[in-house]
Design a protein around this motif. Structure first.
Motif, short mmCIF file in Angstrom:
data_model
loop_
_atom_site.label_atom_id
_atom_site.label_comp_id
_atom_site.label_asym_id
_atom_site.label_seq_id
_atom_site.Cartn_x
_atom_site.Cartn_y
_atom_site.Cartn_z
N VAL A 10 20.04 14.73 31.18
CA VAL A 10 18.72 14.42 31.71
C VAL A 10 18.05 15.73 32.12
CG1 VAL A 10 17.42 13.27 33.54
CG2 VAL A 10 19.46 12.18 32.59
N TRP A 11 16.85 15.98 31.59
CA TRP A 11 16.11 17.18 31.93
C TRP A 11 15.10 16.86 32.99
CZ3 TRP A 11 17.96 21.66 30.16
CH2 TRP A 11 18.80 21.62 29.04
N SER A 12 15.07 17.69 34.05
CA SER A 12 14.14 17.44 35.14
C SER A 12 13.68 18.77 35.73
CB SER A 12 14.83 16.61 36.22
OG SER A 12 14.08 16.64 37.42
N THR A 13 12.38 18.98 35.76
CA THR A 13 11.84 20.21 36.34
C THR A 13 11.51 19.99 37.82
OG1 THR A 13 10.82 20.62 34.20
CG2 THR A 13 10.15 22.05 36.01
N ARG A 14 10.80 18.89 38.11
CA ARG A 14 10.43 18.60 39.49
C ARG A 14 11.55 17.79 40.14
NH1 ARG A 14 5.16 15.41 38.87
NH2 ARG A 14 5.99 15.06 36.79
N LYS A 15 12.24 18.39 41.07
CA LYS A 15 13.34 17.69 41.74
C LYS A 15 13.54 18.28 43.12
CE LYS A 15 16.22 20.73 39.05
NZ LYS A 15 16.83 20.84 37.74
N ASP A 16 14.38 17.64 43.91
CA ASP A 16 14.69 18.14 45.24
C ASP A 16 15.11 19.60 45.15
OD1 ASP A 16 15.47 17.07 48.17
OD2 ASP A 16 16.96 18.53 47.51
N LEU A 19 18.52 20.79 44.34
CA LEU A 19 19.13 20.40 43.07
C LEU A 19 18.83 21.39 41.95
CD1 LEU A 19 18.59 16.57 43.32
CD2 LEU A 19 20.70 17.85 43.62
N PRO A 73 21.29 15.42 47.59
CA PRO A 73 20.99 14.00 47.32
C PRO A 73 21.48 13.56 45.94
CG PRO A 73 19.01 15.31 47.07
CD PRO A 73 20.08 16.26 47.53
N VAL B 47 9.71 13.55 46.00
CA VAL B 47 9.31 14.59 45.05
C VAL B 47 7.90 14.42 44.50
CG1 VAL B 47 11.63 15.23 44.29
CG2 VAL B 47 10.49 13.28 43.22
N GLU B 53 5.86 7.21 36.11
CA GLU B 53 6.78 8.32 35.88
C GLU B 53 8.22 7.82 35.84
OE1 GLU B 53 5.24 12.57 37.00
OE2 GLU B 53 5.14 11.32 38.78
N LEU B 56 14.85 9.71 38.68
CA LEU B 56 16.23 9.43 39.08
C LEU B 56 16.21 8.99 40.53
CD1 LEU B 56 18.29 12.43 37.59
CD2 LEU B 56 17.93 10.16 36.62
N MET B 79 14.78 11.51 43.81
CA MET B 79 15.05 12.94 44.05
C MET B 79 14.79 13.79 42.82
SD MET B 79 17.73 11.86 42.45
CE MET B 79 18.81 13.20 41.96
N ALA B 80 14.33 13.18 41.72
CA ALA B 80 14.02 13.96 40.53
C ALA B 80 13.08 13.17 39.63
CB ALA B 80 15.29 14.32 39.76
N ILE B 81 12.16 13.89 39.01
CA ILE B 81 11.28 13.29 38.01
C ILE B 81 11.79 13.75 36.64
CG2 ILE B 81 8.92 13.22 37.10
CD1 ILE B 81 7.96 13.70 40.01
N VAL B 82 11.97 12.80 35.74
CA VAL B 82 12.62 13.09 34.46
C VAL B 82 11.61 13.60 33.43
CG1 VAL B 82 13.86 12.05 32.52
CG2 VAL B 82 14.45 11.41 34.88
N ASP B 83 11.93 14.75 32.83
CA ASP B 83 11.10 15.25 31.73
C ASP B 83 11.49 14.56 30.42
OD1 ASP B 83 9.91 17.10 33.47
OD2 ASP B 83 11.49 18.57 33.09
#
Lengths: 99, 99, 99, 99, 99
Positions: A10-16, A19, A73, B47, B53, B56, B79-83
């Motif tokens: 899973v790719w995620s740029t915006r995160k806590d 993380l 988290p 986040v 959107e 996770l 805690m994360a937005i998935v790209d």
């Protein structure tokens, strides 16, 4: 722990902010014969697992008991890569009846 | 973590005093092909996630490991937005058999 | 958190000494259209919820993060009373397909 | 706790450094008549359980409350070996109706 | 908490040293009309519950918040004996539709 196989990322740029650097892997749950269950979980990797590897995933607060996941988290962590399963032949037979 | 999509908001005036300012989002659980599962969870946003959107969600005590949720009565946090999801073609095929 | 509706009360005289004064409410789990799910949970009230009110319930250790439930053996707490749900029309349609 | 039977072992070389020496057992969940449920969990052994033994498994953070599992990333522990189940005849009858 | 009925006892000689003296009870989960659900849990008793009594069970880390279970590897505790359920007639009707 649940038994699973890493099938993707899973790719995620915006995160806590804690993380950053976390590797989120998609883990398909497995039955004891390695066939897939109809369920998956996204887990943080703590042991260098890669796609197609069979792994154990610890969930809940126990997922925060590794050096990398501490106080973060995340509720699922890959904490072991499985070499093999050793299942008692006798017990396997009776178990398969119910699956 | 579970994979989900934000599909709405829960409005609440009367709530625990520590939850003033909390944004409760409705997260529909997703399969790996982004189709909806028959399940949703209400999660606090940490986040800046918005409707539509893919996110996770961490559950349990891990949901309290963000700056905003610390020591608060919430058991699910975005805690994360998935790209994007990167799924192994080979593994995807065998997984889809069971879904 | 799960979405539910208060449908009744559990009366208990013999209970853990720290639970004297606790109000145990029966919360029927709800779908997003407010129809009942086939599941309920008994939760301690921390916000003055009454029968027929729609509420959010936090579970696990998070249920102990209110003033009243702290350090008590309860694993579910009502921490918010729901005013309304705001669901994206577009997302609602695709979600209903799977329910 | 859940009731289960040890049916095998998981071998793992690459794992969290705190898990060196951990014995991962495969525990098939059981019904009250000892027939297998369609579910299993991988649990760390803390009581010397062996294959074919009926055991109790504690999950979540409670799995870390034994001397060996303290502060380790494990979410299931075998904490008791079952000698026998004593089930009320009257209650058993009514329970079996629903199984 | 879940609603259940005590239907039996688990006997165990070999167990975690902190569990000496623990009373493991088999609790059948109940529906709101007291009919059995297809599920049971083994819980430690902290309130003197006996066979055939209807009880509440707290799970997870909350199960360790009683004097006896503190810091012990147990994930389910009986923390209340139920006198009666008071269910709103109106809400009961709509709930029964879905069961």
């Amino acid at each position: 722990m649940i038994l699973g196989k890493v099938i993707g990322t899973v790719w995620s740029t915006r995160k806590d902010e804690n993380l950053v650097g976390a590797k989120f892997l998609i883990v398909q749950q497995l039955k004891l014969d390695y066939s897939p269950k109809d369920n998956f979980v996204v887990a943080v990797d703590s042991v260098g697992a890669g796609v197609s590897e069979v792994v154990l995933v610890a969930q809940g607060s126990s997922a925060r008991q590794t050096t990398f996941t501490k106080n973060k988290p995340v509720d699922a962590v890959i904490m072991a890569i499985v070499d093999k399963l050793d299942i008692s032949v006798k017990e396997k037979l009776s178990a398969m009846v119910s699956e």
